[in-house]
Scaffold this active site. Sequence first.
Site, PDB file in Angstrom:
ATOM      1  N   TRP A  18       0.341  -1.567  -0.251  1.00 13.99           N
ATOM      2  CA  TRP A  18      -0.065  -0.160   0.083  1.00 13.99           C
ATOM      3  C   TRP A  18       0.733   1.102   0.037  1.00 13.99           C
ATOM      4  CZ3 TRP A  18      -0.052   4.156   3.312  1.00 13.99           C
ATOM      5  CH2 TRP A  18      -1.896   5.605   2.645  1.00 13.99           C
ATOM      6  N   GLY A  37      -5.847  -3.059  -1.678  1.00 16.71           N
ATOM      7  CA  GLY A  37      -5.379  -3.555  -0.811  1.00 16.71           C
ATOM      8  C   GLY A  37      -6.163  -2.020   0.732  1.00 16.71           C
ATOM      9  N   ASP A  38      -6.233  -1.426  -0.514  1.00 13.38           N
ATOM     10  CA  ASP A  38      -6.855   0.189  -0.146  1.00 13.38           C
ATOM     11  C   ASP A  38      -8.407   0.181   0.366  1.00 13.38           C
ATOM     12  OD1 ASP A  38      -6.158   3.276   0.019  1.00 13.38           O
ATOM     13  OD2 ASP A  38      -8.439   2.580  -0.138  1.00 13.38           O
ATOM     14  N   LEU A  39      -8.461  -0.388   1.507  1.00  9.31           N
ATOM     15  CA  LEU A  39     -10.209  -0.456   2.200  1.00  9.31           C
ATOM     16  C   LEU A  39     -11.266   0.800   1.680  1.00  9.31           C
ATOM     17  CD1 LEU A  39     -11.831  -2.030   3.728  1.00  9.31           C
ATOM     18  CD2 LEU A  39     -11.717  -1.010   5.928  1.00  9.31           C
TER      19      LEU A  39
END
Length: 84
Positions: A18, A37-39
């Site tokens: 990230w 992977g970034d929420l």
Amino acid sequence: PDDEVIAELTKVKGIGPWTVEMFLMFTLGREDVFSFGDLGLAKAIQKLYGLKEKPTRKQLEKITKKWSPYRTHAALVLWRSLDG
């Protein structure tokens, strides 16, 4: 290439994918980076596509593939969509 930058920088303790993806986007100005992977990006896509659950990586890859080679710009719009 982005893959080489990610491979080299993630060798440094404390630097993960990230962090390197944000570096590619905001420091190196790469236009085709999407942080799977970034929420926030996952939530924005979930909202935009009306998904009941957070999308899987495979779903995200399928959705964002059509945005290439401008996935960084799409990510900026998705993040902004969460602001209000």
